[in-house]
Design a protein around this motif. Structure first.
Motif, short mmCIF file in Angstrom:
data_model
loop_
_atom_site.label_atom_id
_atom_site.label_comp_id
_atom_site.label_asym_id
_atom_site.label_seq_id
_atom_site.Cartn_x
_atom_site.Cartn_y
_atom_site.Cartn_z
N UNK A 43 0.86 -1.18 0.00
CA UNK A 43 0.00 0.00 0.00
C UNK A 43 0.89 1.23 0.00
N UNK A 44 0.72 2.10 -0.94
CA UNK A 44 1.53 3.31 -1.03
C UNK A 44 0.99 4.35 -0.07
N UNK A 45 1.76 4.64 0.98
CA UNK A 45 1.28 5.55 2.03
C UNK A 45 0.91 6.91 1.49
N UNK A 46 1.63 7.34 0.45
CA UNK A 46 1.46 8.71 -0.04
C UNK A 46 0.30 8.86 -1.01
N UNK A 47 -0.34 7.73 -1.41
CA UNK A 47 -1.41 7.83 -2.39
C UNK A 47 -2.63 8.52 -1.78
N UNK A 48 -3.34 9.23 -2.63
CA UNK A 48 -4.49 9.99 -2.15
C UNK A 48 -5.57 9.08 -1.61
N UNK A 49 -5.81 7.94 -2.29
CA UNK A 49 -6.86 7.02 -1.84
C UNK A 49 -6.53 6.44 -0.47
N UNK A 50 -5.25 6.11 -0.22
CA UNK A 50 -4.86 5.57 1.08
C UNK A 50 -4.99 6.61 2.17
N UNK A 51 -4.61 7.86 1.86
CA UNK A 51 -4.70 8.92 2.85
C UNK A 51 -6.15 9.17 3.25
N UNK A 52 -7.05 9.18 2.28
CA UNK A 52 -8.47 9.40 2.58
C UNK A 52 -9.03 8.20 3.34
N UNK A 53 -8.58 6.99 3.01
CA UNK A 53 -9.03 5.79 3.72
C UNK A 53 -8.64 5.85 5.19
N UNK A 54 -7.41 6.29 5.49
CA UNK A 54 -6.98 6.44 6.86
C UNK A 54 -7.77 7.53 7.58
N UNK A 55 -8.06 8.60 6.88
CA UNK A 55 -8.87 9.67 7.45
C UNK A 55 -10.25 9.14 7.86
N UNK A 56 -10.80 8.29 7.04
CA UNK A 56 -12.13 7.72 7.30
C UNK A 56 -12.11 6.81 8.53
N UNK A 57 -11.08 5.98 8.69
CA UNK A 57 -11.04 4.97 9.73
C UNK A 57 -10.55 5.50 11.07
N UNK A 60 -8.90 9.71 15.66
CA UNK A 60 -8.46 11.09 15.67
C UNK A 60 -8.78 11.76 14.33
N UNK A 61 -8.91 13.07 14.36
CA UNK A 61 -9.11 13.81 13.12
C UNK A 61 -7.77 13.89 12.39
N UNK A 62 -7.72 13.32 11.20
CA UNK A 62 -6.49 13.29 10.42
C UNK A 62 -6.70 14.09 9.14
N UNK A 63 -5.78 14.99 8.88
CA UNK A 63 -5.79 15.70 7.59
C UNK A 63 -4.38 15.66 7.03
N UNK A 64 -4.24 15.01 5.89
CA UNK A 64 -2.91 14.81 5.32
C UNK A 64 -2.90 15.21 3.86
N UNK A 65 -1.73 15.61 3.40
CA UNK A 65 -1.50 15.88 1.98
C UNK A 65 -0.37 14.96 1.54
N UNK A 66 -0.66 14.06 0.60
CA UNK A 66 0.29 13.03 0.23
C UNK A 66 1.22 13.46 -0.89
#
Length: 848
Positions: A43-57, A60-66
């Motif tokens: 899983x590519x940590x920096x991919x947008x889909x992975x970042x949004x998936x982590x935000x969903x799960x 804590x409130x997570x906001x990341x820019x990959x």
């Protein structure tokens, strides 16, 4: 790595089939036993889909820019990357960011969870523009507090996560070139004498013995140095590879190295006025600039087995910045006869920064319910301003002659400073899963930072009268040289005295030394009430000790301060359904002033003089957030957040009630507040096979206010270790300094894929920042306000299956005017006005 195990399903199916066959055919006497099958992928940590998936799960409130998203947008540094997040804005002229209307002192910066120092004594946080996005997986904005985050923040904690290599071995080379329209259009481009192209030449302060024995011993020339073809260039390499170590071990190596430079040019006004609008300075001029960045990073990730992992990160960043400024016009007390005299001001400024970041971390699964994490860091900063030059002279149109004003020896000077910081940081914490619904986290943070700042300004006092010397403002070395010094035409003095007659005292530098010790313990309980509702409640205790010794032109003394902070935090997450989340958070944090805001030291720019306030103390912040998230499909998110902050004893930059146009820093009132609404929208607008049109936009509305209390400021700054600071605000309250009412980012992208691995990306990015207060004013002299700005960027990138890629980019395409005004009662006065120019660039890369 994410794993999907199908062994149980496979065995169950196999057993069923075998049993059925046995009942029908007794010739089968044996069954083959299959131990298991594991399908494994990365899983590519920096991919947008992975970042949004982590935000969903995440609870804590997570906001990341990959990094993947940033690469498409042509974003090369972290300061611009952060502005792509909701509620963030970049401060013009620096790599500092404001988040939710709160600036440098209200934010914190970490790398992989550990604090890192600023590369500039003017700021609390590192200049994010020197961190390259090619060496990170993502940038996280922790705008909602939890006890694992260091407590000194009210805007956000910016966490830079360095890249950990995964996937196939590769080696990549990036080459780029660009031009700034302003710089390339100059028939001649000038910089100061001394620094070199790559920025590694260090200019040292003359030794005390040389100054005493030989007098004028400065090696660099006062004359401007012509530079040809001001074309920006960049070279970067990165690579990754994995090695097997023993039967279970795996070592992954990621390396990154780069060099880039940047030429800039701008022209415009520099102006300052008194409280009735009369000009103290009224100048028009030019600024040539040149910056370099040399960066190296190595990231080693050693997985001993499934239970133990070690990581080592070492990052070296060397940056330089040159600015050559030449202005002409009026300076009060220099050319009173404006009809026939013109003041000429020249300043050459050179900055060098060497920052080392080193971290060693471990993750250990001790037993089934217990995991241990630790992270140790050592950072060292060597930041210098070597050989800043300033000259002020007068040109008389009637006599066609040049001469010096007779008032201030500091008008013509050379300046050297050096800041050395050693920073030791550490974190250790454990997660204990009591059962599938309850997890307890407890840990300790520690930090010890020692800072040693020293500065010497050599002022040139003119001893001879006008008409008795020759002066060429194109080369002030025509006057300031060893021959004229020996002849007594000028003396070299510091604020402590004359070098020639009192060297023992005169050559003692201004200094301040600081030691800060931070000890913190924290605990957090996560409880899962149901599959849809999870709560976290935590507590952190911070104890800070700070000692500052100082001896400057303002004051000398010692200040010792101790603070203890108890910081509770609550985070609630309710999943309405599989695609909708509701979140609520509440917490307490604090904001400490940065060292230069406390140390009573004068820091001088062309149009501003600032000094610290030893009586300054931390603010307490009470924070609340309510957020709704909707995830329509993979890689998409729509969210709305309402938030509020109540701030006790807010810190603000203020214009001091004086004739010198000085600014300082005070706890300006008893309370302030920030209320706001944020919106984020990431959505595919059109998708058909390999074609995709998408948008990524966000907007923030802010309402801020703080008390302005003159009596409070006077009472708190009248101490034995500080000088009284007088302010005279025209109102009893005003907006928070640095806060814009409205921020917006709009990105529109087109993606086209063909063949096996060919891809084309086109992205247009627009940002808007509304008016914001730079400094609180006094009396009829209103606030200094940075006016609204609009920025448009575009990038096109194509990458082919053979590893070759090309890019074309345009930055600052609108080329807006950057304006700062003084909001006087009798009308606004423009005090800064310039354009940075458009940057057009091309790049090529090859990955194999």
């Amino acid at each position: 790595m994410s794993k999907l195990s199908i062994a149980v399903i496979f065995l169950s199916c196999s057993t069923t089939i075998l049993y059925a066959q046995e009942t029908r055919n007794d010739t089968i006497k044996k069954e083959k036993r299959i131990e298991g099958v594991t399908i494994q992928g990365s899983v590519k940590k920096s991919s947008e889909s992975n970042i949004i998936s982590l935000q969903k799960k995440s609870v804590e409130v997570i906001e990341r820019v990959g990094a993947s998203q940033l690469e498409k947008q042509g974003v090369g540094d972290v300061s611009v990357a952060v502005t792509k997040a909701t509620g963030a804005q970049k401060q013009e002229g620096s790599g500092q960011v404001f988040i939710r209307g709160l600036g440098d002192r209200s934010n914190a910066t970490t790398m992989n969870g550990l604090p890192i120092p600023s590369n500039d004594p003017v700021y609390k946080n590192i200049d994010l523009s020197i961190i390259k996005t090619d060496m990170i997986d993502y940038v996280g904005l922790e705008k909602v507090y939890n006890p694992k985050v260091w407590g000194d923040m009210s805007g956000a904690n910016v966490d830079i996560v360095s890249k950990v290599y995964t996937g196939k071995p590769y080696f990549k080379v990036n080459l780029g070139s660009s031009v700034n329209a302003n710089a390339i259009n100059q028939s001649n481009f000038y910089l100061q004498n001394g620094p070199d192209y790559f920025g590694f030449k260090q200019i040292n302060k003359p030794s005390n013995a040389a100054l005493v024995n030989n007098g004028y011993v400065f090696k660099t020339s006062w004359a401007d140095r012509a530079v040809f073809t001001p074309i920006n260039s960049s070279l970067g390499i990165d690579f990754g590879r994995t090695f097997k170590v023993g039967e279970q071990g795996k070592l992954s190596v990621f390396g990154f190295g780069s060099f880039d430079n940047n030429y800039g040019y701008k022209e415009g006004i520099i102006r300052s006025v008194d409280n009735v609008g009369i000009a103290m300075k009224d100048l028009f001029g030019t600024e040539y600039s040149y910056a370099t960045n040399s960066t190296g990073l190595i990231n080693l990730n050693y997985k001993l087995n499934s239970n133990h992992n070690l990581k080592f990160v070492s990052n070296y960043i060397h940056t330089t910045e040159q600015k050559l400024e030449n202005y002409a016009g009026y300076i009060r007390d220099t050319n009173e006869n404006r009809a026939e005299e013109t003041a000429l001001l020249r300043r050459a400024n050179y900055k060098t920064n060497d920052l080392f970041i080193n971290q060693l971390a471990g993750e250990h699964k001790i037993a089934s319910p217990l995991k241990l994490y630790w992270n140790l860091g050592y950072n060292r900063l060597d930041s210098r301003r070597p050989d800043r030059m300033q000259n002020i002279s007068i040109y008389n149109q009637r006599t066609d002659s040049n001469y010096f004003g007779a008032s201030n020896p500091g008008a013509n000077h050379r300046y050297f400073d050096k800041l050395i910081e050693n920073d030791y940081v550490g974190d250790i914490h454990a997660d204990y899963e009591i059962n599938e619904n309850v997890k307890l986290t407890f840990g300790y943070n520690g930090r010890y930072k020692e800072s040693d700042f020293r500065a010497t300004q050599f002022n040139f006092r003119i001893n001879t009268s006008q008409g008795n010397y020759y002066l060429n403002p194109g080369d002030y070395g025509s006057f300031f040289n060893a021959t004229n010094y020996a002849a007594g035409l000028f003396d070299i003095v510091t604020f402590r005295g004359d070098i020639k007659w009192n060297p023992e005292t005169a050559l003692v530098p201004q200094f301040y030394n600081s030691e800060v010790l931070n000890n913190a313990g924290y605990a957090n309980l996560e409880y899962k009430f149901s599959d849809r509702f999870t709560a976290q409640v935590g507590l952190r205790y911070d104890n800070l000790d700070q000692k500052i010794d100082y001896s400057t032109s303002i004051k000398e003394g010692t200040v010792e301060k101790n603070y203890s902070k108890i910081l509770p935090a609550l985070n609630l997450k309710y999943s309405v359904n599989d695609t909708n989340n509701l979140r609520f958070s509440a917490s307490k944090t604090y904001t400490t002033p940065l060292l230069l805001e406390i140390a009573p030291y004068e820091y001088e720019e062309v149009d501003e003089l600032s000094f610290g306030n030893p009586a300054l103390y931390p603010s307490d912040n009470y924070n609340a957030d309510l957020k709704w998230e909707w995830f329509p499909k993979k890689g998409e998110v729509i969210s709305v957040t309402a938030f509020g902050k109540y701030i006790q004893n807010p810190i603000s930059r203020v214009t001091v009630n004086s004739s010198s146009n000085s600014v300082s820093f005070v706890n300006i009132g008893d309370q302030g507040h920030v209320f706001g609404v944020e919106m984020e929208f990431r959505k595919d607008l059109y998708q058909n096979n390999n074609t995709r049109i998408y948008t990524f936009l966000n907007g923030t509305y802010l309402n801020t206010n703080q008390d302005l209390d003159r009596e409070k400021v006077v009472a708190e700054t009248t101490t034995s270790y500080s000088n009284t600071i007088s302010i005279d605000p025209s109102t009893s309250s005003d907006k928070m300094q640095g806060a814009s009412d409205f921020l917006a980012n709009v990105n529109l992208g087109f993606e086209q894929k063909w063949g096996s691995q060919n891809a084309l990306d086109l992205v247009v990015s627009y940002s808007h920042i509304s008016d914001n207060i730079y400094a609180i004013g006094y009396a009829n002299k209103g606030n200094l306000v940075d006016k609204a700005i609009n920025v448009l960027d575009a990038v096109a990138k194509v990458k082919f299956a053979n590893g070759i890629g090309f890019s074309v980019s345009g930055k600052n395409l609108l080329n807006p005017s950057f304006k700062r005004v003084q909001e006087n009662t009798n009308g606004d006065v423009s005090v800064r006005d310039y354009k940075k120019g458009t940057n057009i660039g091309v790049g090529v890369s090859y990955e194999f």
